[in-house]
Design a protein around this motif. Structure first.
Motif, PDB file in Angstrom:
ATOM      1  N   VAL A 183      21.178  32.741  29.158  1.00  0.00           N
ATOM      2  CA  VAL A 183      22.607  32.409  29.349  1.00  0.00           C
ATOM      3  C   VAL A 183      22.919  32.819  30.849  1.00  0.00           C
ATOM      4  O   VAL A 183      22.511  33.925  31.075  1.00  0.00           O
ATOM      5  CB  VAL A 183      23.820  33.050  28.527  1.00  0.00           C
ATOM      6  CG1 VAL A 183      25.127  32.634  29.192  1.00  0.00           C
ATOM      7  CG2 VAL A 183      23.589  32.541  26.988  1.00  0.00           C
ATOM      8  N   ILE A 184      23.429  31.844  31.868  1.00  0.00           N
ATOM      9  CA  ILE A 184      23.879  32.559  32.978  1.00  0.00           C
ATOM     10  C   ILE A 184      25.415  32.108  33.250  1.00  0.00           C
ATOM     11  O   ILE A 184      25.710  31.142  32.986  1.00  0.00           O
ATOM     12  CB  ILE A 184      23.019  31.535  34.252  1.00  0.00           C
ATOM     13  CG1 ILE A 184      21.530  31.595  34.043  1.00  0.00           C
ATOM     14  CG2 ILE A 184      23.321  31.873  35.527  1.00  0.00           C
ATOM     15  CD1 ILE A 184      20.838  30.978  35.033  1.00  0.00           C
ATOM     16  N   ILE A 185      26.011  33.237  33.457  1.00  0.00           N
ATOM     17  CA  ILE A 185      27.364  33.048  33.759  1.00  0.00           C
ATOM     18  C   ILE A 185      27.629  33.128  35.362  1.00  0.00           C
ATOM     19  O   ILE A 185      27.331  34.070  36.158  1.00  0.00           O
ATOM     20  CB  ILE A 185      28.270  34.434  33.150  1.00  0.00           C
ATOM     21  CG1 ILE A 185      28.088  34.225  31.671  1.00  0.00           C
ATOM     22  CG2 ILE A 185      29.690  34.101  33.769  1.00  0.00           C
ATOM     23  CD1 ILE A 185      28.905  35.376  30.921  1.00  0.00           C
ATOM     24  N   ASP A 186      28.182  31.978  35.928  1.00  0.00           N
ATOM     25  CA  ASP A 186      27.889  31.601  37.288  1.00  0.00           C
ATOM     26  C   ASP A 186      29.389  31.301  37.874  1.00  0.00           C
ATOM     27  O   ASP A 186      29.803  30.043  37.466  1.00  0.00           O
ATOM     28  CB  ASP A 186      27.028  30.470  37.458  1.00  0.00           C
ATOM     29  CG  ASP A 186      26.889  30.280  38.996  1.00  0.00           C
ATOM     30  OD1 ASP A 186      27.604  30.879  39.968  1.00  0.00           O
ATOM     31  OD2 ASP A 186      25.743  29.706  39.237  1.00  0.00           O
ATOM     32  N   PRO A 187      30.163  32.438  38.490  1.00  0.00           N
ATOM     33  CA  PRO A 187      31.349  32.001  39.188  1.00  0.00           C
ATOM     34  C   PRO A 187      31.038  31.362  40.621  1.00  0.00           C
ATOM     35  O   PRO A 187      32.052  31.300  41.388  1.00  0.00           O
ATOM     36  CB  PRO A 187      32.046  33.178  39.093  1.00  0.00           C
ATOM     37  CG  PRO A 187      30.977  34.230  38.982  1.00  0.00           C
ATOM     38  CD  PRO A 187      29.613  33.816  38.591  1.00  0.00           C
ATOM     39  N   ILE A 188      29.985  31.179  40.984  1.00  0.00           N
ATOM     40  CA  ILE A 188      29.517  31.008  42.537  1.00  0.00           C
ATOM     41  C   ILE A 188      29.386  29.578  42.783  1.00  0.00           C
ATOM     42  O   ILE A 188      29.897  29.080  43.440  1.00  0.00           O
ATOM     43  CB  ILE A 188      28.352  31.831  42.869  1.00  0.00           C
ATOM     44  CG1 ILE A 188      28.348  33.396  42.604  1.00  0.00           C
ATOM     45  CG2 ILE A 188      28.124  31.803  44.479  1.00  0.00           C
ATOM     46  CD1 ILE A 188      29.657  34.041  42.994  1.00  0.00           C
ATOM     47  N   ALA A 189      28.571  29.208  41.752  1.00  0.00           N
ATOM     48  CA  ALA A 189      28.326  27.482  41.902  1.00  0.00           C
ATOM     49  C   ALA A 189      27.413  27.358  43.334  1.00  0.00           C
ATOM     50  O   ALA A 189      26.777  28.084  43.792  1.00  0.00           O
ATOM     51  CB  ALA A 189      29.340  26.651  41.705  1.00  0.00           C
ATOM     52  N   GLY A 190      27.788  26.232  44.040  1.00  0.00           N
ATOM     53  CA  GLY A 190      27.474  25.784  45.281  1.00  0.00           C
ATOM     54  C   GLY A 190      25.921  25.865  45.064  1.00  0.00           C
ATOM     55  O   GLY A 190      25.474  25.263  44.245  1.00  0.00           O
ATOM     56  N   GLU A 191      25.027  26.383  46.118  1.00  0.00           N
ATOM     57  CA  GLU A 191      23.622  26.263  45.960  1.00  0.00           C
ATOM     58  C   GLU A 191      23.099  27.329  44.974  1.00  0.00           C
ATOM     59  O   GLU A 191      22.001  27.127  44.673  1.00  0.00           O
ATOM     60  CB  GLU A 191      22.993  26.481  47.320  1.00  0.00           C
ATOM     61  CG  GLU A 191      23.412  25.721  48.546  1.00  0.00           C
ATOM     62  CD  GLU A 191      22.731  24.286  48.045  1.00  0.00           C
ATOM     63  OE1 GLU A 191      21.451  24.065  47.580  1.00  0.00           O
ATOM     64  OE2 GLU A 191      23.502  23.453  48.140  1.00  0.00           O
ATOM     65  N   VAL A 230      26.636  28.465  32.455  1.00  0.00           N
ATOM     66  CA  VAL A 230      28.218  28.529  32.325  1.00  0.00           C
ATOM     67  C   VAL A 230      29.011  28.677  33.521  1.00  0.00           C
ATOM     68  O   VAL A 230      28.859  29.983  34.204  1.00  0.00           O
ATOM     69  CB  VAL A 230      28.695  29.369  31.182  1.00  0.00           C
ATOM     70  CG1 VAL A 230      30.217  29.142  31.115  1.00  0.00           C
ATOM     71  CG2 VAL A 230      28.184  29.294  29.937  1.00  0.00           C
ATOM     72  N   VAL A 231      29.524  27.544  34.346  1.00  0.00           N
ATOM     73  CA  VAL A 231      29.972  27.739  35.664  1.00  0.00           C
ATOM     74  C   VAL A 231      31.516  28.042  35.316  1.00  0.00           C
ATOM     75  O   VAL A 231      32.211  27.141  34.752  1.00  0.00           O
ATOM     76  CB  VAL A 231      29.929  26.420  36.597  1.00  0.00           C
ATOM     77  CG1 VAL A 231      30.500  26.575  37.736  1.00  0.00           C
ATOM     78  CG2 VAL A 231      28.526  26.164  36.395  1.00  0.00           C
ATOM     79  N   LEU A 232      32.039  29.130  35.874  1.00  0.00           N
ATOM     80  CA  LEU A 232      33.508  29.631  35.803  1.00  0.00           C
ATOM     81  C   LEU A 232      34.391  29.254  36.786  1.00  0.00           C
ATOM     82  O   LEU A 232      35.399  29.186  36.675  1.00  0.00           O
ATOM     83  CB  LEU A 232      33.562  31.103  35.289  1.00  0.00           C
ATOM     84  CG  LEU A 232      32.693  31.512  34.196  1.00  0.00           C
ATOM     85  CD1 LEU A 232      32.812  33.250  33.880  1.00  0.00           C
ATOM     86  CD2 LEU A 232      33.128  30.754  32.977  1.00  0.00           C
ATOM     87  N   ALA A 233      33.800  29.268  38.097  1.00  0.00           N
ATOM     88  CA  ALA A 233      34.575  29.303  39.401  1.00  0.00           C
ATOM     89  C   ALA A 233      33.374  28.462  40.240  1.00  0.00           C
ATOM     90  O   ALA A 233      32.334  28.186  40.100  1.00  0.00           O
ATOM     91  CB  ALA A 233      34.979  30.307  39.855  1.00  0.00           C
ATOM     92  N   MET A 234      34.017  28.348  41.698  1.00  0.00           N
ATOM     93  CA  MET A 234      32.895  27.829  42.778  1.00  0.00           C
ATOM     94  C   MET A 234      33.359  28.546  44.048  1.00  0.00           C
ATOM     95  O   MET A 234      33.551  27.974  45.199  1.00  0.00           O
ATOM     96  CB  MET A 234      33.263  26.186  43.046  1.00  0.00           C
ATOM     97  CG  MET A 234      35.116  25.907  43.057  1.00  0.00           C
ATOM     98  SD  MET A 234      35.143  24.181  42.786  1.00  0.00           S
ATOM     99  CE  MET A 234      36.725  24.028  42.979  1.00  0.00           C
TER     100      MET A 234
END
Length: 322
Positions: A206-214, A230-234
């Motif tokens: 599982v990857i919890i990622d609030p960064i997104a983008g590249e 799992v993308v929470l934000a960008m």
């Protein structure tokens, strides 16, 4: 009642508003502390409006004492110290909340700790729930590991016996995540987290990622087969120019966009039940603790927002109502 709102200069000020009426299946809470979240910062900029029908007042989580109950709610709630998810309105003196979104506070919790629990722990728990039976045989990678959600995710994953990798932006935040039990913490300003994970022989289920983008492109380099991103934000931007769909297919990975605020009331209530079913004993024993970065008086909401805006926090920023 009094609440915090924006003036014509977009500054946070205390204003007088109409009193709240408690609705059916809700409880009225006298607020003693409110959690500050990045969603609040985005909402005041006009980038994250409240869902239709929800309060336009800032604040998505509170801790306080139940003053009144609506139709269909047991009077046993009256006078209880509770912490709760809010559909907005958490910066007010009073807030009306669906009873299913409330938890009685552990006796050892302060109001500040109660106000720092719900939004981040339920968000992190919801992300981990995306992987069936996530536990001791699995690995979590959480970006922004020293954030409120990041610290909650580390705490929950370690309680489940999983390995945890966290990325952070300073040595101080690195030490904080290590103290929470993270197995590998990478300072992205000095080291490459993809290389560090490969050298450690780790892949993330599982990857919890609030960064997104590249970061999304790089997530694919360390995701395990059948893993969940799992993308929470960008925070890193809304577009990823180099996303490698072939890797997504090779890993059979799931790319999931997730926000908690616009979920249905029923979904949130079920999430509360699931967390209590899995972690209720640890919570009651005071073993699931939110990391509190700083506590500001209610009148200093502007300074509290600035600390979060500057990314200076480790864990939660809290407003206390005097």
């Amino acid at each position: 009642m009094l609440t915090i709102d924006l003036n014509e200069n977009k500054q946070l000020v205390i204003v007088q508003t109409q009193n709240i009426k408690v609705k059916s299946e809700q409880i009225l809470i006298k607020v003693y502390a409110s959690g500050v979240n990045r969603a609040d910062l985005l909402q005041r900029k006009g980038q994250y409006p409240a869902p239709i029908g929800d309060s336009d007042i800032l604040g998505l989580e509170v801790a306080g004492v139940v003053q009144e109950v609506g139709d269909g709610v047991s009077s046993d709630w009256l006078g209880k110290r509770v912490m709760a998810l809010c559909a907005g309105g958490g910066y007010g003196e009073l807030v009306s909340v669906d009873v299913g979104h409330c938890i009685e506070m552990p006796q050892t919790y302060s109001f500040a700790q109660g106000a720092g629990f719900c939004e981040v722990f339920f968000t992190a728990f919801d992300a981990l729930q995306q992987y069936p039976n996530f536990g001791s045989d699995h690995t979590l990678l959480v970006h922004a590991g020293a954030s409120g959600v990041g610290t909650a995710a580390i705490t929950l994953a370690k309680a489940l016996g999983a390995k945890v990798v966290a990325t952070v932006g300073s040595e101080v935040k690195q030490k904080a995540c290590e103290q929470l039990g993270a197995d590998l913490v990478v300072n992205y300003r000095s080291d490459d987290w993809v290389t560090s994970m490969r050298e450690a022989g780790l892949e993330a289920d599982v990857i919890i990622d609030p960064i997104a983008g590249e970061y999304l492109h790089r997530d694919l380099n360390v995701i395990a087969r059948d893993g969940r991103i799992v993308v929470l934000a960008m925070l890193g931007g809304r577009f990823c120019e180099r996303f490698d769909t072939a890797k997504l297919l090779q890993k059979r990975a799931h790319l999931i966009g997730s926000t908690l605020r616009n979920r249905s009331s029923q979904y949130k209530s079920e999430l509360v039940k699931q967390l209590l079913s899995q972690f209720g004993e640890q919570l009651a024993a005071g073993q699931l603790l939110p990391v509190i970065d700083s506590v500001f008086p209610w009148q200093q909401a502007e300074q509290a927002h600035q600390r979060l805006e500057n990314n200076e926090n480790i864990g939660k920023v809290i407003l206390v109502h005097e």
